[in-house]
Scaffold this active site. Structure first.
Site, short mmCIF file in Angstrom:
data_model
loop_
_atom_site.label_atom_id
_atom_site.label_comp_id
_atom_site.label_asym_id
_atom_site.label_seq_id
_atom_site.Cartn_x
_atom_site.Cartn_y
_atom_site.Cartn_z
N THR A 275 32.93 34.55 36.14
CA THR A 275 33.99 35.26 36.85
C THR A 275 35.20 34.34 36.97
OG1 THR A 275 34.50 36.70 38.73
CG2 THR A 275 33.37 34.62 39.23
N GLY B 218 28.80 33.14 47.79
CA GLY B 218 29.11 34.35 48.57
C GLY B 218 29.88 35.36 47.76
N CYS C 102 31.63 39.12 35.05
CA CYS C 102 30.24 39.24 35.50
C CYS C 102 29.30 39.68 34.38
CB CYS C 102 30.13 40.19 36.70
SG CYS C 102 31.21 39.71 38.07
#
EC number: 2.3.1.181
Length: 218
Positions: free
Chosen positions: A74, A154, A172
């Site tokens: 990402t 996170g 992703c």
């Protein structure tokens, strides 16, 4: 009473914060309060532990960092709100909350969904692709690591940033996945992470039942 410390870290390099999360997790004990770290990172691609190099389509001058979180590649950049969750999952279970890793992921997704709803945006998770989406486009990425029963890493919520670097990767791991951001969805060029992050934290703490917060600017 479940205590929680919230750290406002401003903009800091990815690798510095990553290693600080590792150190925090390695040295915490059963009495260490859980923490949320709010931060933005200068431009960087991060590759998850199972990441495949072919998902970096076009190498650029933006650095690529191999990390220990789950998931694929990402992008992080300024104008994207990162919320790292350093939580003793075992202790939450001991307090009767029965929080599994999957339930922690769900809590992260739902706090984003609720934050988007505050702005009139309909976001939703996907069962087969962690994160939050709006009309088929991805607005928030998720990746966690669990060590000694404690979480770190996170979520990354796109607020008001340059989305162009995402075109150099399969975000992703999904070819052709289009990214979006909140500022464009609500047509507000002045939207900032500082405005959105308190809503994000409030929803997350409510979902998991935290009732004591200490905010530290560091």
């Amino acid at each position: 009473m479940t205590s929680l410390i919230i750290r406002q870290l401003g903009t800091q390099p990815y690798e510095k914060i990553w290693h600080e999360m590792q150190s925090f997790t390695d040295h915490r004990d059963e009495n260490t309060p859980d923490e949320i770290w709010l931060v933005q990172h200068p431009s960087v691609f991060t590759q998850g532990s199972a990441g495949k190099p072919e998902h970096l389509l076009n190498p650029t001058q933006i650095p690529v960092v191999q990390t220990d979180r789950g998931g694929q590649i990402t992008y992080h950049g300024e104008g994207q709100q990162i919320m790292y969750v350093l939580i003793d999952i075992k202790r939450l279970k001991a307090n009767g909350k029965e929080i599994s890793v999957r339930e922690l992921v769900t809590a992260l997704e739902q706090c984003v969904v609720k934050t988007l709803a505050d702005y009139g945006v309909n976001g939703y998770p996907k069962a087969d692709a962690p994160g939050v989406y709006v009309d088929g486009r991805k607005i928030c990425s998720l990746g966690l690591r669990i060590r000694k029963g404690c979480s770190f890493h996170g979520l990354a919520l796109n607020i008001n940033m340059d989305l162009q670097p995402f075109l150099n990767i399969n975000p992703c791991g999904y070819a052709g996945l289009e990214m979006c951001q909140l500022s464009e969805l609500i047509n507000r060029n002045d939207l900032t992470c500082d405005e959105v992050s308190p809503k994000l934290v409030a929803h997350f703490t409510e979902i998991l039942g935290y009732n004591m917060q200490q905010i530290i600017n560091s």
